[in-house]
Design a protein around this motif. Structure first.
Motif, PDB file in Angstrom:
ATOM      1  N   GLN A   1       0.829  -1.201   0.000  1.00 53.27           N
ATOM      2  CA  GLN A   1       0.000   0.000   0.000  1.00 53.27           C
ATOM      3  C   GLN A   1       0.866   1.255   0.000  1.00 53.27           C
ATOM      4  O   GLN A   1       0.609   2.190  -0.740  1.00 53.27           O
ATOM      5  CB  GLN A   1      -0.933  -0.002   1.212  1.00 53.27           C
ATOM      6  N   VAL A   2       1.912   1.267   0.812  1.00 50.32           N
ATOM      7  CA  VAL A   2       2.811   2.428   0.851  1.00 50.32           C
ATOM      8  C   VAL A   2       3.487   2.611  -0.507  1.00 50.32           C
ATOM      9  O   VAL A   2       3.579   3.730  -1.020  1.00 50.32           O
ATOM     10  CB  VAL A   2       3.845   2.287   1.991  1.00 50.32           C
ATOM     11  N   LYS A   3       3.929   1.520  -1.107  1.00 53.25           N
ATOM     12  CA  LYS A   3       4.560   1.607  -2.430  1.00 53.25           C
ATOM     13  C   LYS A   3       3.575   2.137  -3.473  1.00 53.25           C
ATOM     14  O   LYS A   3       3.940   2.943  -4.336  1.00 53.25           O
ATOM     15  CB  LYS A   3       5.109   0.246  -2.841  1.00 53.25           C
ATOM     16  N   ALA A   4       2.309   1.708  -3.388  1.00 49.09           N
ATOM     17  CA  ALA A   4       1.292   2.182  -4.329  1.00 49.09           C
ATOM     18  C   ALA A   4       1.025   3.679  -4.141  1.00 49.09           C
ATOM     19  O   ALA A   4       0.870   4.416  -5.122  1.00 49.09           O
ATOM     20  CB  ALA A   4       0.000   1.385  -4.150  1.00 49.09           C
ATOM     21  N   VAL A   5       0.999   4.124  -2.898  1.00 50.53           N
ATOM     22  CA  VAL A   5       0.810   5.553  -2.619  1.00 50.53           C
ATOM     23  C   VAL A   5       1.986   6.343  -3.185  1.00 50.53           C
ATOM     24  O   VAL A   5       1.796   7.383  -3.824  1.00 50.53           O
ATOM     25  CB  VAL A   5       0.643   5.806  -1.101  1.00 50.53           C
ATOM     26  N   MET A   6       3.192   5.847  -2.970  1.00 49.54           N
ATOM     27  CA  MET A   6       4.378   6.518  -3.520  1.00 49.54           C
ATOM     28  C   MET A   6       4.278   6.625  -5.033  1.00 49.54           C
ATOM     29  O   MET A   6       4.545   7.687  -5.609  1.00 49.54           O
ATOM     30  CB  MET A   6       5.647   5.763  -3.129  1.00 49.54           C
ATOM     31  N   LYS A   7       3.878   5.546  -5.667  1.00 47.66           N
ATOM     32  CA  LYS A   7       3.765   5.535  -7.132  1.00 47.66           C
ATOM     33  C   LYS A   7       2.723   6.552  -7.596  1.00 47.66           C
ATOM     34  O   LYS A   7       2.946   7.287  -8.554  1.00 47.66           O
ATOM     35  CB  LYS A   7       3.400   4.128  -7.619  1.00 47.66           C
ATOM     36  N   SER A   8       1.598   6.603  -6.893  1.00 50.06           N
ATOM     37  CA  SER A   8       0.540   7.546  -7.280  1.00 50.06           C
ATOM     38  C   SER A   8       0.994   8.994  -7.124  1.00 50.06           C
ATOM     39  O   SER A   8       0.490   9.880  -7.801  1.00 50.06           O
ATOM     40  CB  SER A   8      -0.731   7.287  -6.474  1.00 50.06           C
ATOM     41  N   LEU A   9       1.941   9.229  -6.225  1.00 49.30           N
ATOM     42  CA  LEU A   9       2.481  10.578  -6.006  1.00 49.30           C
ATOM     43  C   LEU A   9       3.715  10.849  -6.869  1.00 49.30           C
ATOM     44  O   LEU A   9       4.318  11.915  -6.756  1.00 49.30           O
ATOM     45  CB  LEU A   9       2.859  10.753  -4.529  1.00 49.30           C
ATOM     46  N   ASN A  10       4.084   9.882  -7.707  1.00 51.39           N
ATOM     47  CA  ASN A  10       5.315   9.980  -8.499  1.00 51.39           C
ATOM     48  C   ASN A  10       6.514  10.277  -7.599  1.00 51.39           C
ATOM     49  O   ASN A  10       7.340  11.142  -7.894  1.00 51.39           O
ATOM     50  CB  ASN A  10       5.195  11.038  -9.596  1.00 51.39           C
ATOM     51  N   LEU A  11       6.556   9.564  -6.489  1.00 54.86           N
ATOM     52  CA  LEU A  11       7.580   9.773  -5.476  1.00 54.86           C
ATOM     53  C   LEU A  11       8.468   8.535  -5.426  1.00 54.86           C
ATOM     54  O   LEU A  11       7.978   7.429  -5.243  1.00 54.86           O
ATOM     55  CB  LEU A  11       6.888   9.978  -4.120  1.00 54.86           C
ATOM     56  N   ASP A  12       9.763   8.729  -5.625  1.00 47.37           N
ATOM     57  CA  ASP A  12      10.659   7.564  -5.610  1.00 47.37           C
ATOM     58  C   ASP A  12      11.454   7.503  -4.309  1.00 47.37           C
ATOM     59  O   ASP A  12      11.376   8.387  -3.460  1.00 47.37           O
ATOM     60  CB  ASP A  12      11.579   7.541  -6.832  1.00 47.37           C
ATOM     61  N   GLN A  13      12.210   6.434  -4.170  1.00 43.88           N
ATOM     62  CA  GLN A  13      12.979   6.214  -2.941  1.00 43.88           C
ATOM     63  C   GLN A  13      14.002   7.323  -2.694  1.00 43.88           C
ATOM     64  O   GLN A  13      14.207   7.740  -1.555  1.00 43.88           O
ATOM     65  CB  GLN A  13      13.673   4.854  -2.992  1.00 43.88           C
ATOM     66  N   ALA A  14      14.624   7.801  -3.755  1.00 45.43           N
ATOM     67  CA  ALA A  14      15.634   8.860  -3.606  1.00 45.43           C
ATOM     68  C   ALA A  14      15.005  10.130  -3.046  1.00 45.43           C
ATOM     69  O   ALA A  14      15.583  10.799  -2.176  1.00 45.43           O
ATOM     70  CB  ALA A  14      16.308   9.133  -4.946  1.00 45.43           C
ATOM     71  N   GLN A  15      13.808  10.457  -3.524  1.00 41.90           N
ATOM     72  CA  GLN A  15      13.129  11.659  -3.031  1.00 41.90           C
ATOM     73  C   GLN A  15      12.743  11.499  -1.552  1.00 41.90           C
ATOM     74  O   GLN A  15      12.895  12.436  -0.771  1.00 41.90           O
ATOM     75  CB  GLN A  15      11.882  11.941  -3.877  1.00 41.90           C
ATOM     76  N   LEU A  16      12.244  10.318  -1.210  1.00 43.33           N
ATOM     77  CA  LEU A  16      11.915  10.059   0.193  1.00 43.33           C
ATOM     78  C   LEU A  16      13.159  10.156   1.064  1.00 43.33           C
ATOM     79  O   LEU A  16      13.121  10.752   2.144  1.00 43.33           O
ATOM     80  CB  LEU A  16      11.312   8.656   0.360  1.00 43.33           C
ATOM     81  N   ALA A  17      14.229   9.555   0.590  1.00 41.59           N
ATOM     82  CA  ALA A  17      15.482   9.571   1.348  1.00 41.59           C
ATOM     83  C   ALA A  17      15.927  11.009   1.608  1.00 41.59           C
ATOM     84  O   ALA A  17      16.326  11.349   2.726  1.00 41.59           O
ATOM     85  CB  ALA A  17      16.559   8.793   0.590  1.00 41.59           C
ATOM     86  N   GLU A  18      15.831  11.846   0.587  1.00 40.83           N
ATOM     87  CA  GLU A  18      16.237  13.242   0.735  1.00 40.83           C
ATOM     88  C   GLU A  18      15.361  13.962   1.767  1.00 40.83           C
ATOM     89  O   GLU A  18      15.861  14.666   2.643  1.00 40.83           O
ATOM     90  CB  GLU A  18      16.150  13.962  -0.611  1.00 40.83           C
ATOM     91  N   LYS A  19      14.050  13.762   1.679  1.00 41.96           N
ATOM     92  CA  LYS A  19      13.116  14.399   2.610  1.00 41.96           C
ATOM     93  C   LYS A  19      13.366  13.967   4.051  1.00 41.96           C
ATOM     94  O   LYS A  19      13.178  14.751   4.981  1.00 41.96           O
ATOM     95  CB  LYS A  19      11.669  14.062   2.245  1.00 41.96           C
ATOM     96  N   LEU A  20      13.763  12.708   4.232  1.00 45.11           N
ATOM     97  CA  LEU A  20      13.956  12.158   5.572  1.00 45.11           C
ATOM     98  C   LEU A  20      15.409  12.231   6.037  1.00 45.11           C
ATOM     99  O   LEU A  20      15.737  11.754   7.121  1.00 45.11           O
ATOM    100  CB  LEU A  20      13.478  10.703   5.609  1.00 45.11           C
ATOM    101  N   SER A  21      16.275  12.794   5.205  1.00 42.77           N
ATOM    102  CA  SER A  21      17.712  12.872   5.498  1.00 42.77           C
ATOM    103  C   SER A  21      18.301  11.486   5.771  1.00 42.77           C
ATOM    104  O   SER A  21      19.030  11.265   6.735  1.00 42.77           O
ATOM    105  CB  SER A  21      17.983  13.804   6.688  1.00 42.77           C
ATOM    106  N   LEU A  22      17.952  10.568   4.886  1.00 41.09           N
ATOM    107  CA  LEU A  22      18.438   9.185   4.964  1.00 41.09           C
ATOM    108  C   LEU A  22      19.089   8.807   3.643  1.00 41.09           C
ATOM    109  O   LEU A  22      18.992   9.539   2.663  1.00 41.09           O
ATOM    110  CB  LEU A  22      17.267   8.223   5.232  1.00 41.09           C
ATOM    111  N   THR A  23      19.704   7.650   3.626  1.00 42.86           N
ATOM    112  CA  THR A  23      20.221   7.136   2.359  1.00 42.86           C
ATOM    113  C   THR A  23      19.100   6.405   1.637  1.00 42.86           C
ATOM    114  O   THR A  23      18.130   5.949   2.260  1.00 42.86           O
ATOM    115  CB  THR A  23      21.380   6.147   2.589  1.00 42.86           C
ATOM    116  N   GLN A  24      19.248   6.294   0.333  1.00 46.73           N
ATOM    117  CA  GLN A  24      18.263   5.550  -0.441  1.00 46.73           C
ATOM    118  C   GLN A  24      18.243   4.086  -0.010  1.00 46.73           C
ATOM    119  O   GLN A  24      17.188   3.454   0.020  1.00 46.73           O
ATOM    120  CB  GLN A  24      18.560   5.657  -1.938  1.00 46.73           C
TER     121      GLN A  24
END
Length: 113
Positions: free
Chosen positions: A14-37
């Protein structure tokens, strides 16, 4: 009752589907959370619950995603409906088999006379 593993898979998917619907990838999430991909990837694959919770929080607060619990309840509800449908089909098959067995027993009794 759904297995714990199945519920976990539903949550991660479900989380992956939400990310896809938002056109949000792992790299973008990592940047927002100050984490590595790699950290985000591990969290999305079930290896880091704490980071996964941070991802959910970010999606709900910053991206305005409705409670992921509601999405999960909907997905689980759909699974339950599908299971009930399958069980109904199995029940009908068993009833037909039972009727056929009764008819067969009657035929055998008729032949024994």
């Amino acid at each position: 009752m759904l297995e714990e593993k199945k519920i976990d898979d539903l949550i991660y998917n479900q989380v992956k589907a939400v990310m896809k619907s938002l056109n949000l990838d792992q790299a973008q999430l990592a940047e927002k959370l100050s984490l590595t991909q790699a950290s985000v990837s591990k969290a999305l694959n079930g290896s880091n619950e704490k980071t996964f919770q941070r991802i959910i929080h970010l999606l709900e607060t910053e991206y305005g995603v409705a409670s992921l619990n509601q999405h999960l309840e909907s997905a689980v509800g759909n699974d339950i409906a599908e299971i009930k449908k399958e069980l109904g089909g199995i029940k009908q098959t068993l009833e037909r088999m039972e009727k056929g067995m009764k008819e067969l027993r009657g035929m055998i009794k008729g032949l024994e006379k």
